[in-house]
Design an enzyme around this catalytic site. Structure first.
Site, short mmCIF file in Angstrom:
data_model
loop_
_atom_site.label_atom_id
_atom_site.label_comp_id
_atom_site.label_asym_id
_atom_site.label_seq_id
_atom_site.Cartn_x
_atom_site.Cartn_y
_atom_site.Cartn_z
N GLU A 86 13.47 3.89 6.64
CA GLU A 86 12.56 2.85 7.12
C GLU A 86 11.83 3.29 8.39
O GLU A 86 10.62 3.12 8.50
CB GLU A 86 13.33 1.56 7.38
CG GLU A 86 13.90 0.89 6.14
CD GLU A 86 12.84 0.36 5.19
OE1 GLU A 86 11.70 0.11 5.61
OE2 GLU A 86 13.17 0.18 4.00
N ASN A 135 7.84 4.12 8.70
CA ASN A 135 7.01 3.39 9.66
C ASN A 135 6.19 4.35 10.52
O ASN A 135 5.01 4.13 10.77
CB ASN A 135 7.86 2.49 10.55
CG ASN A 135 8.22 1.18 9.89
OD1 ASN A 135 7.77 0.86 8.81
ND2 ASN A 135 9.07 0.41 10.55
N ARG A 139 3.13 -3.18 1.23
CA ARG A 139 4.33 -3.01 2.05
C ARG A 139 5.06 -4.33 2.11
O ARG A 139 4.44 -5.39 2.18
CB ARG A 139 3.98 -2.54 3.47
CG ARG A 139 3.06 -1.33 3.56
CD ARG A 139 3.57 -0.08 2.92
NE ARG A 139 4.85 0.32 3.50
CZ ARG A 139 5.65 1.22 2.95
NH1 ARG A 139 5.33 1.78 1.82
NH2 ARG A 139 6.77 1.53 3.52
#
Length: 150
Positions: free
Chosen positions: A50, A54, A109
């Site tokens: 994650e 990002n 997303r």
């Protein structure tokens, strides 16, 4: 600086999506010295995925020239992970931490990255500066398999 029960590593790589799996495996291998459970390894791999995603998608807007840095520190039974980029930064960190918020809806997303990181770790902090990048610091106490079965 190097003390018993303390170990660290640092890793830098190009902000390319194909490096996300490399980051996951590297962190998992480093933390394996604590004899984590499969659930703990899965949690750590997920939060690294994650955070790295990002950095690549939001921090560098997909620019492979960016650099993502991961640092890991083991102190006793606790691992601290830091994922940093020098990308565009986050305008409103508190808003970005809200479940389902995404600054890139066109990419479908889910907006759950920060929520997942926060829920899988014992401590979670985001610091960011517009135009100066973002740093995500996470901590987790590892309850080794050996300790569970003794």
């Amino acid at each position: 600086m190097n003390q018993p029960g303390r170990n660290f590593m640092s890793l830098q790589f190009a902000a390319r999506s194909e490096n996300e799996s490399f980051a996951r495996v590297t962190v998992a291998a480093f933390v394996s010295q604590l004899d984590p459970t499969m659930d703990e390894i899965t949690d750590l791999k997920t939060v690294i995925s994650e955070a790295v995603t990002n950095s690549i998608i939001h921090g560098y807007d997909g620019d492979p020239e960016g650099i993502v840095t991961i640092s890991a520190l083991i102190e006793g039974d606790t691992v601290t992970l830091t994922v940093e980029d020098k990308g565009r930064g986050i305008e409103d960190v508190e808003l970005a931490k809200q479940p389902l918020f995404t600054s890139k809806p066109e990419l479908e997303r889910s907006g759950m990255g920060f929520t997942i990181m926060e829920n899988f770790m014992d401590e979670f902090e985001v610091s960011s500066e517009l135009g100066g990048g973002t740093s995500i610091r996470m901590k987790k106490r590892i309850v080794s398999k050996t300790a569970l079965y003794n």
